[in-house]
Design a protein around this motif. Structure first.
Motif: not given
Length: 136
Positions: A2-3, A30-44
């Motif tokens: 998450n963020i 990308t957003r989870s089903d509950s609307g939270y932002r999710t980040y991947q390793t490439e985003d880091l």
């Protein structure tokens, strides 16, 4: 992740991450089903690149150019070097300006008695400004 997790791992605040998304330096999460932002390793990796670039004093516009060059595997390193050299020139100008400011302020401080009298060359210089206003 998450963020909050991305913020901790990248050393950036959640607010900055959202800002970088808003101005296009970072792809919208990308957003989870509950609307939270999710980040991947490439985003880091991208966030680390942005943070390091900003730590080196590159403007947001320059960071955008660097990101484009970073992602372009066909780019010439000369393009990256030219951008970095331009930034060095700008840093040198700012350094010269800061040295001049330091020296001017040092002169004013040297002429200030620093005693109980009200006469103060520092305040007098500030009040006189850069000559923009009539002294009449």
């Amino acid at each position: 992740m998450n963020i909050g997790q991305a913020a901790r791992r990248s050393g950036l605040s959640s607010k900055m991450i959202r800002y970088y998304e808003a101005i296009g330096l970072l792809q919208p999460a990308t957003r989870s089903d509950s609307g939270y932002r999710t980040y991947q390793t490439e985003d880091l990796h991208r966030l680390a690149f942005i943070k390091r670039s900003r730590d080196l004093g590159f403007s947001l516009e320059e960071v955008g150019k660097l990101l484009t060059l970073w992602q372009d595997r066909e780019r010439a390193s000369a393009d990256v070097k030219a951008l970095a050299m331009q930034h060095i020139d700008e840093l040198n100008k700012r350094i010269d300006e800061l040295i001049s400011l330091r020296d001017t302020l040092g002169e004013l401080v040297a002429h200030c008695q620093g005693d109980d009298r009200p006469d103060c060359p520092i305040l007098k210089d500030l009040a006189n400004g850069s000559g923009c206003c009539d002294q009449g």
